[in-house]
Enzyme design. Structure first.
Site, PDB file in Angstrom:
ATOM      1  N   PRO A  17       0.837  -1.311   0.122  1.00  0.00           N
ATOM      2  CA  PRO A  17       0.088  -0.010  -0.002  1.00  0.00           C
ATOM      3  C   PRO A  17       0.744   1.099   0.042  1.00  0.00           C
ATOM      4  O   PRO A  17       0.082   2.300  -0.427  1.00  0.00           O
ATOM      5  CB  PRO A  17      -0.969  -0.232   1.153  1.00  0.00           C
ATOM      6  CG  PRO A  17      -0.675  -1.662   1.909  1.00  0.00           C
ATOM      7  CD  PRO A  17       0.551  -2.148   1.167  1.00  0.00           C
ATOM      8  N   GLU A  33      -1.597  -8.220   8.143  1.00  0.00           N
ATOM      9  CA  GLU A  33      -1.436  -6.986   8.505  1.00  0.00           C
ATOM     10  C   GLU A  33      -0.102  -6.520   7.591  1.00  0.00           C
ATOM     11  O   GLU A  33       0.271  -5.405   7.713  1.00  0.00           O
ATOM     12  CB  GLU A  33      -1.302  -6.664   9.873  1.00  0.00           C
ATOM     13  CG  GLU A  33      -2.598  -6.568  10.350  1.00  0.00           C
ATOM     14  CD  GLU A  33      -3.631  -5.680   9.622  1.00  0.00           C
ATOM     15  OE1 GLU A  33      -3.348  -4.537   9.349  1.00  0.00           O
ATOM     16  OE2 GLU A  33      -4.736  -6.088   9.387  1.00  0.00           O
ATOM     17  N   ARG A  86      -1.142  -7.750 -21.625  1.00  0.00           N
ATOM     18  CA  ARG A  86      -1.759  -7.617 -22.679  1.00  0.00           C
ATOM     19  C   ARG A  86      -0.966  -6.475 -23.619  1.00  0.00           C
ATOM     20  O   ARG A  86      -1.192  -6.208 -24.805  1.00  0.00           O
ATOM     21  CB  ARG A  86      -3.180  -6.731 -22.424  1.00  0.00           C
ATOM     22  CG  ARG A  86      -3.041  -5.450 -21.977  1.00  0.00           C
ATOM     23  CD  ARG A  86      -4.609  -5.063 -21.392  1.00  0.00           C
ATOM     24  NE  ARG A  86      -5.474  -4.573 -22.546  1.00  0.00           N
ATOM     25  CZ  ARG A  86      -5.058  -3.347 -22.962  1.00  0.00           C
ATOM     26  NH1 ARG A  86      -4.142  -2.639 -22.671  1.00  0.00           N
ATOM     27  NH2 ARG A  86      -5.798  -3.098 -24.168  1.00  0.00           N
ATOM     28  N   ASP A 144      -5.208   2.423 -26.874  1.00  0.00           N
ATOM     29  CA  ASP A 144      -6.149   2.671 -25.687  1.00  0.00           C
ATOM     30  C   ASP A 144      -5.790   4.257 -25.153  1.00  0.00           C
ATOM     31  O   ASP A 144      -5.288   4.909 -25.640  1.00  0.00           O
ATOM     32  CB  ASP A 144      -5.246   1.942 -24.572  1.00  0.00           C
ATOM     33  CG  ASP A 144      -5.209   0.547 -24.781  1.00  0.00           C
ATOM     34  OD1 ASP A 144      -6.203   0.066 -25.608  1.00  0.00           O
ATOM     35  OD2 ASP A 144      -4.309  -0.156 -24.358  1.00  0.00           O
TER      36      ASP A 144
END
Ligand code: 21W
Length: 247
Positions: free
Chosen positions: A89, A116, A153, A168
């Site tokens: 994170p 955690e 991809r 894209d």
């Protein structure tokens, strides 16, 4: 490309790896994926991989030893160890430009945490730390899948030539223009006339204009670091004026 994934939950990868475009890439051997379970590297009888944090606090942490040993095994089995990516994170936020950098590599290893978090010392073994964004997940597995999907991809040959990755929206820097398929009228909702006109130059122009308008209205942040051509600049002025008069 060869991808190693280290995780406590290998079954989480079954669906995403074997369906659709990534599944085809595996079948075509454009991609090889190996998943390694930390559990197979525990030394104690009960196969523990986690323990309490020093200093106290909520939850459990993945211990250093099973992660280091699993990574050593990956390194032993690869001629060339590319990027070692910690899903975290607190990592650098993932985006399309990170995906296109990763797509150039021959080998990637993803280290997924759970509980955690993990023992801090694992960071000494990684080349990159990546986050999906500012929200809390239950572990790194979904992060690894998202990064794998967006990266694979972009490997040449993975997408058919019908859908080229260069088209894209994010590689052009703008959001996508609106799209329609048959019928031309559905529940009274009409497809814009220009798309039925057969005038390809007009259609291309309309699409560029719509993409610019949508980006300005929904994601103005994307326009800040973008070079616009003269036509786009004049469209933008027009869009800004129109939008102001609507307020
Ligand atoms: C959630 C790990 C919370 C650690 C220090 C003191 C990987 C993720 C994850 C997770 C904590 C990503 C703590 C976006 C994510 C991931 C599980 C915090 C508490 N630390 N991208 N107290 N969001 N998440 N630990 O959650 O592993 S990429």
């Amino acid at each position: 490309m060869k991808i190693d994934i280290l995780s406590l939950f290998p079954e989480m990868f079954e669906g995403p790896l074997h369906e659709s475009i990534v599944g085809k890439a595996l079948e075509k051997n454009l991609l090889q994926v190996k998943i390694t379970n930390y559990r197979d590297f525990t030394k104690d009888r009960q196969h523990h991989v986690d323990d309490y944090p020093y200093g106290g606090g909520a939850g459990m942490l993945l211990q250093a030893q099973p992660i280091f040993d699993a990574l050593d095994e990956v390194k032993k089995n690869s001629e060339e160890v590319g990027k070692v990516i910690l899903l975290d994170p607190a990592g650098k936020k993932f985006d399309q430009s990170v995906a296109s950098d990763l797509a150039k590599e021959k080998h990637l290893t993803f280290i997924c945490g759970h509980y955690e978090g993990y023992d801090e010392r694992i960071r000494t073994q990684v080349t990159d730390e990546i986050s999906l964004g500012d929200y809390v997940l239950t572990g790194g597995e979904l992060g690894a899948m998202v990064i794998l999907d967006a990266t694979v991809r972009l490997i040449p040959g993975v997408l058919g030539n019908k859908a080229s990755a260069g088209d894209d929206s994010f590689s052009a820097g703008l959001l996508e223009y609106p799209q329609y398929t048959r019928p031309a009228v559905y529940r009274g909702l009409k497809v814009p006339d220009v798309l039925l006109s057969g005038n390809h130059q007009k259609i291309a122009q309309w699409r560029n204009y719509q993409a610019l308008k949508r980006t300005y209205l929904r994601r103005p942040d994307l326009l800040l670091n973008m070079k616009l051509d003269a036509e786009q600049c004049s469209w933008l002025k027009k869009i800004k004026k129109e939008y102001k008069s609507e307020l």
